[in-house]
Design a protein around this motif. Structure first.
Motif, PDB file in Angstrom:
ATOM      1  N   ALA A  57       0.834  -1.209   0.000  1.00  0.00           N
ATOM      2  CA  ALA A  57       0.000   0.000   0.000  1.00  0.00           C
ATOM      3  C   ALA A  57       0.865   1.254   0.000  1.00  0.00           C
ATOM      4  CB  ALA A  57      -0.916  -0.004   1.222  1.00  0.00           C
ATOM      5  N   PHE A  58       1.934   1.254   0.797  1.00  0.00           N
ATOM      6  CA  PHE A  58       2.782   2.438   0.901  1.00  0.00           C
ATOM      7  C   PHE A  58       3.403   2.813  -0.445  1.00  0.00           C
ATOM      8  CE2 PHE A  58       7.005   4.325   2.038  1.00  0.00           C
ATOM      9  CZ  PHE A  58       6.513   5.521   2.540  1.00  0.00           C
ATOM     10  N   ARG A  59       3.783   1.816  -1.236  1.00  0.00           N
ATOM     11  CA  ARG A  59       4.398   2.143  -2.521  1.00  0.00           C
ATOM     12  C   ARG A  59       3.408   2.777  -3.498  1.00  0.00           C
ATOM     13  NH1 ARG A  59       5.715  -4.086  -4.152  1.00  0.00           N
ATOM     14  NH2 ARG A  59       3.588  -4.809  -4.537  1.00  0.00           N
ATOM     15  N   LEU A  60       2.114   2.562  -3.269  1.00  0.00           N
ATOM     16  CA  LEU A  60       1.122   3.236  -4.113  1.00  0.00           C
ATOM     17  C   LEU A  60       1.079   4.726  -3.777  1.00  0.00           C
ATOM     18  CD1 LEU A  60      -1.775   0.611  -4.133  1.00  0.00           C
ATOM     19  CD2 LEU A  60       0.027   0.970  -5.842  1.00  0.00           C
ATOM     20  N   LEU A  61       1.223   5.055  -2.485  1.00  0.00           N
ATOM     21  CA  LEU A  61       1.336   6.454  -2.113  1.00  0.00           C
ATOM     22  C   LEU A  61       2.589   7.060  -2.745  1.00  0.00           C
ATOM     23  CD1 LEU A  61       0.818   9.056  -0.496  1.00  0.00           C
ATOM     24  CD2 LEU A  61       2.021   7.970   1.423  1.00  0.00           C
ATOM     25  N   LYS A  62       3.704   6.348  -2.662  1.00  0.00           N
ATOM     26  CA  LYS A  62       4.942   6.849  -3.255  1.00  0.00           C
ATOM     27  C   LYS A  62       4.765   7.101  -4.748  1.00  0.00           C
ATOM     28  CE  LYS A  62       8.862   5.083  -2.154  1.00  0.00           C
ATOM     29  NZ  LYS A  62       9.956   4.094  -1.926  1.00  0.00           N
ATOM     30  N   SER A  63       4.050   6.190  -5.435  1.00  0.00           N
ATOM     31  CA  SER A  63       3.800   6.362  -6.861  1.00  0.00           C
ATOM     32  C   SER A  63       2.979   7.619  -7.128  1.00  0.00           C
ATOM     33  CB  SER A  63       3.073   5.126  -7.416  1.00  0.00           C
ATOM     34  OG  SER A  63       2.713   5.314  -8.773  1.00  0.00           O
ATOM     35  N   ALA A  64       1.949   7.833  -6.301  1.00  0.00           N
ATOM     36  CA  ALA A  64       1.101   9.018  -6.473  1.00  0.00           C
ATOM     37  C   ALA A  64       1.916  10.297  -6.270  1.00  0.00           C
ATOM     38  CB  ALA A  64      -0.067   8.966  -5.500  1.00  0.00           C
ATOM     39  N   VAL A  65       2.724  10.317  -5.225  1.00  0.00           N
ATOM     40  CA  VAL A  65       3.538  11.506  -4.937  1.00  0.00           C
ATOM     41  C   VAL A  65       4.570  11.734  -6.036  1.00  0.00           C
ATOM     42  CG1 VAL A  65       5.229  12.476  -3.343  1.00  0.00           C
ATOM     43  CG2 VAL A  65       3.164  11.379  -2.452  1.00  0.00           C
ATOM     44  N   ASP A  66       5.222  10.662  -6.480  1.00  0.00           N
ATOM     45  CA  ASP A  66       6.232  10.785  -7.537  1.00  0.00           C
ATOM     46  C   ASP A  66       5.627  11.312  -8.838  1.00  0.00           C
ATOM     47  OD1 ASP A  66       8.124   9.844  -5.796  1.00  0.00           O
ATOM     48  OD2 ASP A  66       8.172   7.811  -6.615  1.00  0.00           O
ATOM     49  N   ASN A  67       4.353  10.991  -9.056  1.00  0.00           N
ATOM     50  CA  ASN A  67       3.668  11.436 -10.273  1.00  0.00           C
ATOM     51  C   ASN A  67       2.887  12.725 -10.074  1.00  0.00           C
ATOM     52  OD1 ASN A  67       3.900   9.295 -12.581  1.00  0.00           O
ATOM     53  ND2 ASN A  67       3.675   8.093 -10.707  1.00  0.00           N
ATOM     54  N   LYS A  68       3.182  13.416  -8.950  1.00  0.00           N
ATOM     55  CA  LYS A  68       2.613  14.738  -8.675  1.00  0.00           C
ATOM     56  C   LYS A  68       1.091  14.729  -8.556  1.00  0.00           C
ATOM     57  CE  LYS A  68       6.847  16.198  -9.182  1.00  0.00           C
ATOM     58  NZ  LYS A  68       7.693  16.443  -7.973  1.00  0.00           N
ATOM     59  N   LYS A  69       0.524  13.619  -8.084  1.00  0.00           N
ATOM     60  CA  LYS A  69      -0.920  13.552  -7.870  1.00  0.00           C
ATOM     61  C   LYS A  69      -1.262  14.234  -6.539  1.00  0.00           C
ATOM     62  CE  LYS A  69      -1.272  10.334 -11.220  1.00  0.00           C
ATOM     63  NZ  LYS A  69      -1.967  10.499 -12.498  1.00  0.00           N
ATOM     64  N   PRO A  70      -2.282  15.055  -6.482  1.00  0.00           N
ATOM     65  CA  PRO A  70      -2.744  15.545  -5.172  1.00  0.00           C
ATOM     66  C   PRO A  70      -3.214  14.362  -4.322  1.00  0.00           C
ATOM     67  CG  PRO A  70      -3.679  16.846  -6.960  1.00  0.00           C
ATOM     68  CD  PRO A  70      -3.044  15.640  -7.597  1.00  0.00           C
ATOM     69  N   VAL A  71      -2.793  14.326  -3.062  1.00  0.00           N
ATOM     70  CA  VAL A  71      -3.130  13.218  -2.170  1.00  0.00           C
ATOM     71  C   VAL A  71      -3.741  13.778  -0.892  1.00  0.00           C
ATOM     72  CG1 VAL A  71      -2.276  11.250  -0.849  1.00  0.00           C
ATOM     73  CG2 VAL A  71      -1.248  11.797  -3.077  1.00  0.00           C
ATOM     74  N   LEU A  72      -4.893  13.222  -0.520  1.00  0.00           N
ATOM     75  CA  LEU A  72      -5.550  13.573   0.737  1.00  0.00           C
ATOM     76  C   LEU A  72      -5.737  12.302   1.544  1.00  0.00           C
ATOM     77  CD1 LEU A  72      -7.036  15.651   2.557  1.00  0.00           C
ATOM     78  CD2 LEU A  72      -9.133  15.092   1.288  1.00  0.00           C
ATOM     79  N   MET A  73      -5.396  12.352   2.833  1.00  0.00           N
ATOM     80  CA  MET A  73      -5.560  11.202   3.726  1.00  0.00           C
ATOM     81  C   MET A  73      -6.583  11.519   4.803  1.00  0.00           C
ATOM     82  SD  MET A  73      -2.755   9.258   6.151  1.00  0.00           S
ATOM     83  CE  MET A  73      -2.604   7.660   5.363  1.00  0.00           C
ATOM     84  N   VAL A  74      -7.532  10.590   5.006  1.00  0.00           N
ATOM     85  CA  VAL A  74      -8.503  10.678   6.092  1.00  0.00           C
ATOM     86  C   VAL A  74      -8.264   9.464   6.979  1.00  0.00           C
ATOM     87  CG1 VAL A  74     -10.941  10.699   6.717  1.00  0.00           C
ATOM     88  CG2 VAL A  74     -10.173  11.878   4.637  1.00  0.00           C
ATOM     89  N   ASN A  75      -7.687   9.687   8.155  1.00  0.00           N
ATOM     90  CA  ASN A  75      -7.315   8.578   9.023  1.00  0.00           C
ATOM     91  C   ASN A  75      -7.081   9.112  10.431  1.00  0.00           C
ATOM     92  OD1 ASN A  75      -6.481   5.684   9.273  1.00  0.00           O
ATOM     93  ND2 ASN A  75      -4.580   6.626   9.968  1.00  0.00           N
ATOM     94  N   VAL A  76      -7.334   8.260  11.413  1.00  0.00           N
ATOM     95  CA  VAL A  76      -7.097   8.631  12.806  1.00  0.00           C
ATOM     96  C   VAL A  76      -5.780   8.021  13.274  1.00  0.00           C
ATOM     97  CG1 VAL A  76      -7.958   8.448  15.168  1.00  0.00           C
ATOM     98  CG2 VAL A  76      -9.563   8.796  13.291  1.00  0.00           C
ATOM     99  N   GLY A  77      -4.881   8.850  13.777  1.00  0.00           N
ATOM    100  CA  GLY A  77      -3.629   8.365  14.324  1.00  0.00           C
ATOM    101  C   GLY A  77      -2.485   8.387  13.333  1.00  0.00           C
ATOM    102  N   PRO A  78      -1.294   7.955  13.773  1.00  0.00           N
ATOM    103  CA  PRO A  78      -0.094   7.990  12.935  1.00  0.00           C
ATOM    104  C   PRO A  78      -0.199   7.073  11.727  1.00  0.00           C
ATOM    105  CG  PRO A  78       0.459   7.667  15.261  1.00  0.00           C
ATOM    106  CD  PRO A  78      -1.013   7.483  15.142  1.00  0.00           C
ATOM    107  N   SER A  79       0.574   7.391  10.700  1.00  0.00           N
ATOM    108  CA  SER A  79       0.646   6.554   9.507  1.00  0.00           C
ATOM    109  C   SER A  79       2.005   6.732   8.858  1.00  0.00           C
ATOM    110  CB  SER A  79      -0.460   6.921   8.511  1.00  0.00           C
ATOM    111  OG  SER A  79      -0.097   8.103   7.799  1.00  0.00           O
ATOM    112  N   ARG A  80       2.307   5.865   7.890  1.00  0.00           N
ATOM    113  CA  ARG A  80       3.573   5.989   7.174  1.00  0.00           C
ATOM    114  C   ARG A  80       3.578   7.178   6.224  1.00  0.00           C
ATOM    115  NH1 ARG A  80       5.783   0.256   4.975  1.00  0.00           N
ATOM    116  NH2 ARG A  80       7.628   1.538   4.568  1.00  0.00           N
TER     117      ARG A  80
END
Length: 364
Positions: free
Chosen positions: A280-303
């Motif tokens: 899952a984390f590498r999908l976030l990395k892919s989104a960030v590397d490709n300059k996609k806007p990313v929004l996270m909705v979550n309670v507590g710490p995350s990677r």
């Protein structure tokens, strides 16, 4: 080779990052504005199923709610020695007792909110780390066909609702449960009794339960032979749920599609996930590397904490999703029968607040 359970780096948990507080209305508006342009890929984790009564792995502080959590690894489950047989008996007894709670769970307001957005084509692609099938249950209200369902939802880690033998024969999980019941009448009686008295063991997100604290041995549990293998004149009692175990790799086609679903999106929403698993984390990395806007909705710490380009709202998805959909769709939310029904559906039955077991009753 040493295998470990994926976790959030200790440095992120201990950093004590404090996010600005956000009201429900502010969160609704922020998420709605993010989603409204459409073509969003959503990635969900265990947190979205908590309101359906299925426990998450981690609490609000990012730590495991059962610190002694000891899953069975892929190489242990598939080991064909006597040791492997004992691992399989342990797994399948726990899963046999725990699966009904997952099978009988109902989608919650987050599942139906996301399904309404899928139906409205705002979210054409949803990737879930969950194996409970609740996104499918919610989206089935729209009466879409199986092909569209498959195109709309990618189960990154597979599903509990199918079982595959080591030779690739697949069977529906309910059928496999019936085979387990037939082979283990004592355990069938036990399962019925604990259900009758309302003392079902606590179920993990992957559908298994800890039973050692009950003083129960799993050594006499019988795993039936695969009938298809028997018809091919070979014995085989090595089965696994059709999901990815710790220490097992994603199938190439699933991995490729997950990256494709991120690449096709204009923006990416992360919901109810700590991104502890690298798949899952590498999908976030892919989104960030490709300059996609990313929004996270979550309670507590995350990677995702501290990664540039990721905005995070520390709030439970169930508190906002129905209003997010109404904000985006306006009058259509009431006029479209399917969407209106979805927005008036969904359970809100989270596990008890004392379920955060930092002094575990048993390793498991």
């Amino acid at each position: 080779m040493r295998f470990t359970v994926p976790d959030i780096p200790r440095s992120l948990i201990s950093s004590g990052q404090i996010l600005p507080s956000v009201t429900v209305q502010e969160a609704v508006e922020r998420v709605a504005n993010f989603l409204a342009p459409g073509n969003v890929t959503v990635l969900t984790g265990a947190g979205v199923s908590v309101d359906s009564g299925i426990r998450a792995y981690r609490g609000k502080d990012g730590r495991y709610m059962n610190p002694n959590y000891k899953p069975i690894f892929y190489h242990e489950l598939m080991d064909e020695t006597e040791k492997g047989s004992l691992y399989r008996k342990r797994y399948w007894l726990r899963s046999y007792l725990g699966y009904p709670a997952v099978r009988n769970a109902f989608p919650n307001t987050t599942h139906y909110g996301l399904s309404a957005l899928q139906y409205a084509r705002i979210v054409p692609r949803l990737i879930t780390q969950n194996v409970d099938g609740l996104h499918h249950k919610a989206l089935s209200m729209s009466s879409i066909g199986p092909v569209h369902m498959q195109e709309s939802i990618l189960e990154l880690h597979g599903t509990l609702h199918r079982v595959r033998c080591k030779h690739g024969h697949v069977v529906d999980r309910n059928t496999f449960q019936d085979r387990l019941s037939e082979a283990n009448p004592k355990w069938l009686s036990f399962a019925r009794e604990i259900e009758r008295i309302g003392q079902e063991p606590r179920t993990n997100p992957d559908g298994d339960v800890a039973i050692e604290h009950l003083g129960i041995s799993y050594s006499d549990f019988v795993i039936p032979e695969c009938p298809t293998c028997l018809s091919e004149n070979r014995l085989n009692d090595v089965h696994k749920p059709d999901l990815v175990f710790f220490g097992e790799s994603l199938r190439a086609e699933v991995k490729d599609r997950s990256f494709h679903d991120i690449e096709k999106a204009d923006r990416v929403l992360l919901m109810g996930t700590t991104l502890a698993t690298y798949s899952a984390f590498r999908l976030l990395k892919s989104a960030v590397d490709n300059k996609k806007p990313v929004l996270m909705v979550n309670v507590g710490p995350s990677r995702a904490d501290g990664i540039a380009g990721v905005e995070k709202l520390d709030i439970q998805s169930g508190a906002i999703m129905p209003d997010v959909v109404r904000n985006i769709l306006g009058t259509r939310a009431n006029q479209d029968t399917v969407i209106n029904t979805m927005l008036n559906s969904g359970v809100v039955k989270p596990p008890p607040t004392d379920d955060d077991d930092r002094t575990p009753r048993a390793a498991g």
